[in-house]
Write a protein that holds these residues in place. Structure first.
Motif, short mmCIF file in Angstrom:
data_model
loop_
_atom_site.label_atom_id
_atom_site.label_comp_id
_atom_site.label_asym_id
_atom_site.label_seq_id
_atom_site.Cartn_x
_atom_site.Cartn_y
_atom_site.Cartn_z
N LEU A 178 5.49 0.20 -11.75
CA LEU A 178 5.00 1.52 -11.36
C LEU A 178 5.40 2.51 -12.44
N ASN A 179 4.55 3.48 -12.70
CA ASN A 179 4.82 4.48 -13.72
C ASN A 179 5.68 5.58 -13.10
N THR A 180 6.97 5.53 -13.41
CA THR A 180 7.91 6.49 -12.82
C THR A 180 8.36 7.54 -13.83
N ALA A 181 7.73 7.58 -15.00
CA ALA A 181 8.16 8.48 -16.08
C ALA A 181 8.21 9.94 -15.66
N ASN A 182 7.27 10.39 -14.85
CA ASN A 182 7.23 11.79 -14.42
C ASN A 182 8.01 12.03 -13.13
N HIS A 183 8.70 11.03 -12.67
CA HIS A 183 9.41 11.13 -11.39
C HIS A 183 10.88 10.76 -11.56
N ASN A 184 11.55 11.35 -12.57
CA ASN A 184 12.93 10.97 -12.86
C ASN A 184 13.95 11.57 -11.89
N GLU A 215 2.01 13.08 -4.77
CA GLU A 215 0.84 12.71 -3.97
C GLU A 215 0.60 11.20 -4.01
N PHE A 216 0.89 10.58 -5.16
CA PHE A 216 0.73 9.14 -5.31
C PHE A 216 1.57 8.68 -6.48
N ASP A 236 0.82 -1.21 0.00
CA ASP A 236 0.00 0.00 0.00
C ASP A 236 0.85 1.26 0.00
N SER A 237 2.17 1.09 -0.02
CA SER A 237 3.05 2.24 0.00
C SER A 237 4.37 1.89 -0.68
N VAL A 238 5.09 2.93 -1.07
CA VAL A 238 6.40 2.76 -1.68
C VAL A 238 7.39 3.67 -0.98
N LYS A 239 8.66 3.37 -1.13
CA LYS A 239 9.72 4.21 -0.59
C LYS A 239 10.19 5.12 -1.71
N ILE A 240 10.23 6.42 -1.43
CA ILE A 240 10.69 7.38 -2.43
C ILE A 240 11.93 8.07 -1.88
#
Length: 172
Positions: free
Chosen positions: A60-66, A38-39, A23-27
């Motif tokens: 997970l879609n990480t394209a906008n989080h480079n 936000e998510f 239910d969560s990820v480490k960023i």
């Protein structure tokens, strides 16, 4: 957040919610970049003609989080798929918030409720599983009808619809 485009085979649907193995990820990254998130959405899960349980691992879609690193990079999505059917049931109408000093006669006294439910639960449905109410306080401008609303449904029912949109009444 699950991003999905799922088409079920005729007569099949998902029973209950989709489940993700986390239910969560480490960023990991700068506070400025991390605080903007936000998510994290998944890549789009596209399935067609589904009629069996879903158990898929998706990125997970990480394209906008480079500017950040996200762990884990995948999640496992599962869901129970079963046969569904539509049913109808006659449910009594209850009038709420009617002043004691007022007597009314209303018609119809019962309404038909249609619902969408899995086949396993179909035979367990009873009229008492539903509550249909009309709120007398919502009558304005000398209206002679009430609007029925479903205020209780079984948790395993997916969709509901009232066949009757108004209950006529007269003051006695």
């Amino acid at each position: 957040q699950l991003n999905k485009a799922i088409n079920y085979a005729s007569g099949f649907d998902v029973k209950g919610p989709f489940k993700l193995n986390t239910d969560s990820v480490k960023i990991v990254g700068s506070a400025i970049d991390v605080n903007k998130i936000e998510f994290i959405a998944t890549d789009k899960l596209v399935l067609k003609d589904v009629k069996t349980a879903i158990n898929k691992t998706i990125k997970l879609n990480t394209a906008n989080h480079n500017k950040v690193k996200i762990y884990p990079e995948t999640v496992t999505i599962s869901a129970t798929i079963t046969r569904f059917t539509e049913g109808t049931i006659e449910v009594p109408v209850t009038i709420i918030n009617k002043p004691n000093a007022i007597t009314i006669n209303y018609f119809p006294k019962t309404v038909m409720v249609s619902y969408y439910v899995d086949l396993e639960s179909y035979n367990t449905i009873k009229p008492t599983d539903f509550i249909v109410e009309c709120n007398y306080l919502e009558t304005k401008n000398n209206k002679t009808y009430l609007v029925p609303k479903i205020t209780k449904i079984p948790k395993f029912v997916e969709r509901i619809n009232l066949k009757q949109k108004r209950i006529d009444f007269i003051k006695l």
